[in-house]
Scaffold this active site. Structure first.
Site: not given
Length: 194
Positions: A98, A101-103
Site C-alpha cells: 500500500c 498508508c497501510s490498506c
C-alpha cells in the site's frame, strides 16, 4: 488506561451514540464489527489458502471473487472493501504493497504487520521489488516477472501462494500450518521443509 486511551474511548462512545441515534448503525452492529475485527488473524487467510490448494472449485471462486470466497470460508466481509486475490505461478510472482498508508485485508489477515506499514517497505517495494524480496530470503528467478500490486482503500489484495511440492495428500489443517501472513503478501513463499 492512560489519558489518550480514555479520550479515544469517550470519542468512540460519542460517535457510536450519534450513529445509533440516527439509525445508521446499531450498538449491536458496532459490537459485532469490533469482535470480528479483533478475531481476524493470518490463520483465517491460511485456512482460505489451504482450502484453495485442495479444492479446485473454491480456488476458482477465490480468484474470481475473493470477497465471496472469504465469506464462504466463514470470514465476515460486510462493510469491507472488495478482496482481490492474485495467484503466484511459475511465470509470475505477486507482491502486495500500500503505497499511501497501510490498506490491508484485515478481515482476512488481521492487523497489518509493522513492516507492511513502514515507509521503507512501501517505497522500496515499488522501486526494487527483487531487492526487497531478497532481503526476506525470497529469491525470484530472473525469468519470473514480479508484479507489485497496490492495495487501496477501495480494493484490498492478497496473494494465493504456490503450493509447495511434496504436500500432496496433506490435510487442510496441515497445509494451513505452512502459510504465513508474509506468504499472503508475497514477500515470502511457503515451504514444506519449514
Amino acid at each position: 488506561m492512560n489519558v489518550r486511551e480514555a479520550e479515544s474511548g469517550r470519542l468512540l462512545a460519542a460517535v457510536s451514540a450519534i450513529l445509533a441515534e440516527r439509525g445508521l448503525v446499531s450498538a449491536d452492529e458496532l459490537a459485532e464489527r469490533v469482535a470480528v475485527t479483533e478475531a481476524a488473524s493470518p490463520a483465517q487467510g491460511a485456512r482460505i489458502v489451504a482450502r484453495a490448494w485442495r479444492e479446485p472449485d473454491f480456488r476458482a471462486l477465490l480468484l474470481r471473487d475473493g470477497t465471496a470466497a472469504a465469506e464462504a470460508a466463514g470470514v465476515f466481509m460486510r462493510g469491507m472493501p472488495p478482496l482481490g486475490v492474485l495467484e503466484n505461478a511459475p511465470e509470475i510472482h505477486n507482491v502486495v504493497v500500500c503505497t499511501l498508508c497501510s490498506c490491508y485485508p484485515r478481515a482476512v489477515l488481521g492487523y497489518p504487520p509493522f513492516w507492511f506499514k513502514s515507509p521503507a517497505y512501501r517505497a522500496r517495494t515499488v522501486r526494487d521489488p527483487r531487492g526487497v524480496l531478497a532481503e526476506w530470503g525470497t529469491v525470484i528467478p530472473d525469468d519470473v516477472r514480479i508484479r507489485v500490486v497496490d492495495s487501496t482503500a477501495d480494493y484490498r489484495w492478497m496473494v494465493l501462494p504456490t503450493r509447495p511440492a511434496g504436500t500432496e495428500g496433506w490435510s487442510e489443517e496441515r497445509l494451513a500450518g505452512l502459510v504465513r501472513a508474509s506468504d499472503m503478501i508475497g514477500v515470502t513463499c511457503p515451504d514444506a521443509q519449514g
